[in-house]
Design a protein around this motif. Structure first.
Motif, mmCIF file in Angstrom:
data_model
loop_
_atom_site.group_PDB
_atom_site.id
_atom_site.type_symbol
_atom_site.label_atom_id
_atom_site.label_comp_id
_atom_site.label_asym_id
_atom_site.label_seq_id
_atom_site.Cartn_x
_atom_site.Cartn_y
_atom_site.Cartn_z
ATOM 1 N N THR A 68 7.179 42.210 7.782
ATOM 2 C CA THR A 68 6.353 43.339 7.348
ATOM 3 C C THR A 68 6.196 43.344 5.837
ATOM 4 O OG1 THR A 68 7.201 44.612 9.212
ATOM 5 C CG2 THR A 68 6.125 45.834 7.454
ATOM 6 N N LEU A 69 7.275 43.052 5.139
ATOM 7 C CA LEU A 69 7.205 42.976 3.677
ATOM 8 C C LEU A 69 6.270 41.855 3.239
ATOM 9 C CD1 LEU A 69 8.242 43.971 0.929
ATOM 10 C CD2 LEU A 69 10.063 42.251 1.129
ATOM 11 N N LEU A 70 6.336 40.733 3.951
ATOM 12 C CA LEU A 70 5.447 39.613 3.623
ATOM 13 C C LEU A 70 3.978 40.004 3.803
ATOM 14 C CD1 LEU A 70 5.264 36.653 2.789
ATOM 15 C CD2 LEU A 70 5.382 36.059 5.203
ATOM 16 N N PHE A 71 3.670 40.677 4.908
ATOM 17 C CA PHE A 71 2.286 41.127 5.130
ATOM 18 C C PHE A 71 1.867 42.141 4.078
ATOM 19 C CE2 PHE A 71 2.980 39.781 9.637
ATOM 20 C CZ PHE A 71 2.016 38.788 9.623
ATOM 21 N N LEU A 72 2.752 43.056 3.734
ATOM 22 C CA LEU A 72 2.424 44.050 2.710
ATOM 23 C C LEU A 72 2.143 43.378 1.374
ATOM 24 C CD1 LEU A 72 2.218 47.002 1.773
ATOM 25 C CD2 LEU A 72 4.660 46.878 1.243
ATOM 26 N N LEU A 73 2.998 42.453 0.972
ATOM 27 C CA LEU A 73 2.784 41.751 -0.296
ATOM 28 C C LEU A 73 1.498 40.925 -0.272
ATOM 29 C CD1 LEU A 73 6.421 40.585 -1.123
ATOM 30 C CD2 LEU A 73 5.126 42.440 -2.177
ATOM 31 N N SER A 74 1.240 40.285 0.869
ATOM 32 C CA SER A 74 0.007 39.488 0.977
ATOM 33 C C SER A 74 -1.237 40.361 0.844
ATOM 34 C CB SER A 74 -0.035 38.756 2.320
ATOM 35 O OG SER A 74 1.059 37.915 2.449
ATOM 36 N N ILE A 75 -1.210 41.502 1.509
ATOM 37 C CA ILE A 75 -2.366 42.404 1.435
ATOM 38 C C ILE A 75 -2.547 42.928 0.017
ATOM 39 C CG2 ILE A 75 -3.208 44.669 2.181
ATOM 40 C CD1 ILE A 75 -1.998 43.996 4.956
ATOM 41 N N LEU A 76 -1.453 43.258 -0.650
ATOM 42 C CA LEU A 76 -1.556 43.751 -2.016
ATOM 43 C C LEU A 76 -2.101 42.685 -2.960
ATOM 44 C CD1 LEU A 76 1.713 45.859 -2.349
ATOM 45 C CD2 LEU A 76 -0.629 46.681 -2.141
ATOM 46 N N VAL A 77 -1.667 41.442 -2.794
ATOM 47 C CA VAL A 77 -2.170 40.355 -3.644
ATOM 48 C C VAL A 77 -3.661 40.137 -3.395
ATOM 49 C CG1 VAL A 77 -2.063 37.863 -4.042
ATOM 50 C CG2 VAL A 77 0.039 39.197 -3.963
ATOM 51 N N ILE A 78 -4.064 40.146 -2.136
ATOM 52 C CA ILE A 78 -5.481 39.951 -1.816
ATOM 53 C C ILE A 78 -6.322 41.104 -2.367
ATOM 54 C CG2 ILE A 78 -7.138 39.859 0.091
ATOM 55 C CD1 ILE A 78 -5.007 38.215 1.598
ATOM 56 N N LEU A 79 -5.820 42.335 -2.260
ATOM 57 C CA LEU A 79 -6.539 43.477 -2.835
ATOM 58 C C LEU A 79 -6.661 43.346 -4.351
ATOM 59 C CD1 LEU A 79 -5.195 46.544 -0.829
ATOM 60 C CD2 LEU A 79 -7.510 45.672 -0.891
ATOM 61 N N PHE A 80 -5.595 42.890 -5.004
ATOM 62 C CA PHE A 80 -5.641 42.718 -6.454
ATOM 63 C C PHE A 80 -6.655 41.639 -6.837
ATOM 64 C CE2 PHE A 80 -4.149 40.681 -10.359
ATOM 65 C CZ PHE A 80 -4.220 41.769 -11.205
ATOM 66 N N ILE A 81 -6.656 40.536 -6.111
ATOM 67 C CA ILE A 81 -7.612 39.466 -6.401
ATOM 68 C C ILE A 81 -9.044 39.955 -6.184
ATOM 69 C CG2 ILE A 81 -8.466 37.226 -5.592
ATOM 70 C CD1 ILE A 81 -5.536 36.450 -5.120
ATOM 71 N N THR A 82 -9.265 40.696 -5.111
ATOM 72 C CA THR A 82 -10.604 41.224 -4.825
ATOM 73 C C THR A 82 -11.054 42.192 -5.918
ATOM 74 O OG1 THR A 82 -10.181 41.005 -2.465
ATOM 75 C CG2 THR A 82 -11.988 42.431 -3.108
ATOM 76 N N LEU A 83 -10.159 43.061 -6.351
ATOM 77 C CA LEU A 83 -10.499 43.998 -7.427
ATOM 78 C C LEU A 83 -10.798 43.249 -8.717
ATOM 79 C CD1 LEU A 83 -10.729 46.918 -8.445
ATOM 80 C CD2 LEU A 83 -8.295 46.784 -9.007
ATOM 81 N N HIS A 84 -9.986 42.258 -9.038
ATOM 82 C CA HIS A 84 -10.201 41.477 -10.256
ATOM 83 C C HIS A 84 -11.558 40.762 -10.215
ATOM 84 C CE1 HIS A 84 -9.232 39.000 -13.694
ATOM 85 N NE2 HIS A 84 -9.551 37.928 -12.992
ATOM 86 N N GLN A 85 -11.891 40.181 -9.081
ATOM 87 C CA GLN A 85 -13.172 39.481 -8.970
ATOM 88 C C GLN A 85 -14.352 40.450 -8.978
ATOM 89 O OE1 GLN A 85 -12.854 36.655 -5.771
ATOM 90 N NE2 GLN A 85 -11.769 35.236 -7.100
ATOM 91 N N SER A 86 -14.159 41.646 -8.427
ATOM 92 C CA SER A 86 -15.226 42.650 -8.485
ATOM 93 C C SER A 86 -15.498 43.063 -9.923
ATOM 94 C CB SER A 86 -14.840 43.880 -7.659
ATOM 95 O OG SER A 86 -14.781 43.563 -6.303
ATOM 96 N N ILE A 87 -14.439 43.184 -10.700
ATOM 97 C CA ILE A 87 -14.613 43.520 -12.120
ATOM 98 C C ILE A 87 -15.372 42.403 -12.824
ATOM 99 C CG2 ILE A 87 -13.364 43.839 -14.291
ATOM 100 C CD1 ILE A 87 -11.194 45.279 -12.611
ATOM 101 N N GLN A 88 -14.993 41.151 -12.559
ATOM 102 C CA GLN A 88 -15.686 40.029 -13.187
ATOM 103 C C GLN A 88 -17.157 39.985 -12.795
ATOM 104 O OE1 GLN A 88 -13.327 36.651 -12.016
ATOM 105 N NE2 GLN A 88 -12.416 36.520 -14.063
ATOM 106 N N ILE A 89 -17.458 40.230 -11.530
ATOM 107 C CA ILE A 89 -18.853 40.215 -11.065
ATOM 108 C C ILE A 89 -19.641 41.325 -11.745
ATOM 109 C CG2 ILE A 89 -20.329 40.682 -9.063
ATOM 110 C CD1 ILE A 89 -18.232 39.150 -7.386
ATOM 111 N N SER A 90 -19.048 42.492 -11.883
ATOM 112 C CA SER A 90 -19.735 43.606 -12.537
ATOM 113 C C SER A 90 -20.034 43.291 -13.991
ATOM 114 C CB SER A 90 -18.873 44.870 -12.450
ATOM 115 O OG SER A 90 -18.699 45.256 -11.119
ATOM 116 N N VAL A 91 -19.072 42.699 -14.685
ATOM 117 C CA VAL A 91 -19.279 42.339 -16.085
ATOM 118 C C VAL A 91 -20.386 41.295 -16.193
ATOM 119 C CG1 VAL A 91 -18.223 41.184 -18.064
ATOM 120 C CG2 VAL A 91 -16.957 42.960 -16.844
ATOM 121 N N LEU A 92 -20.370 40.301 -15.329
ATOM 122 C CA LEU A 92 -21.399 39.260 -15.371
ATOM 123 C C LEU A 92 -22.778 39.810 -15.027
ATOM 124 C CD1 LEU A 92 -19.503 36.238 -13.800
ATOM 125 C CD2 LEU A 92 -20.153 36.562 -16.179
ATOM 126 N N GLN A 93 -22.857 40.728 -14.060
ATOM 127 C CA GLN A 93 -24.144 41.337 -13.726
ATOM 128 C C GLN A 93 -24.706 42.096 -14.919
ATOM 129 O OE1 GLN A 93 -23.237 43.621 -10.222
ATOM 130 N NE2 GLN A 93 -24.092 42.077 -8.861
#
Length: 123
Positions: A68-93
């Motif tokens: 369960t901890l592994l799934f929680l950490l994986s989801i948090l990392v994926i959410l962080f990566i998605t947020l980071h890439q959304s910020i980059q896309i917004s800046v580039l747009q």
């Protein structure tokens, strides 16, 4: 964790590390983004080679079922990566919009001055 599962997870981690380095060499991913993926791939390698690490971390976090901890950490990392890439896309747009507006203004100035202006065909 069975030995077959450990080998599969280890192979997955090694494949992820190789894929990130391949994409980095081919310039399909930049250095900043590759760090996130390398950290994830290295975490997979650590958990596959030292499965007790996950149980120790689960005990420290107070989680009774370590996967369960592994799934929680994986989801948090994926959410962080998605947020980071959304910020980059917004800046580039925003930068593309500003550059397009500047180009249009320069073309309009040239047109007003009587210079021949190449027409942009949208490609």
């Amino acid at each position: 964790m069975g030995s077959t599962l450990r080998i599969v997870i280890l192979f997955t981690g090694l494949s992820a590390v190789c894929a990130v380095f391949y994409l980095l060499v081919k310039r399909k991913i930049n250095e900043r983004n590759s760090l996130f993926w390398l950290c994830g791939a290295l975490a997979i390698l650590v958990f596959s080679t030292m499965p007790d690490t996950l149980e120790i971390m689960a005990d420290l976090a107070g989680v009774k079922y370590p996967p369960t901890l592994l799934f929680l950490l994986s989801i948090l990392v994926i959410l962080f990566i998605t947020l980071h890439q959304s910020i980059q896309i917004s800046v580039l747009q925003e930068r593309v919009k500003e550059l397009t507006q500047r180009l249009a203004i320069e073309q309009m100035d040239r047109f007003v001055q009587g210079d021949e202006v190449e027409e942009y065909d949208g490609r």
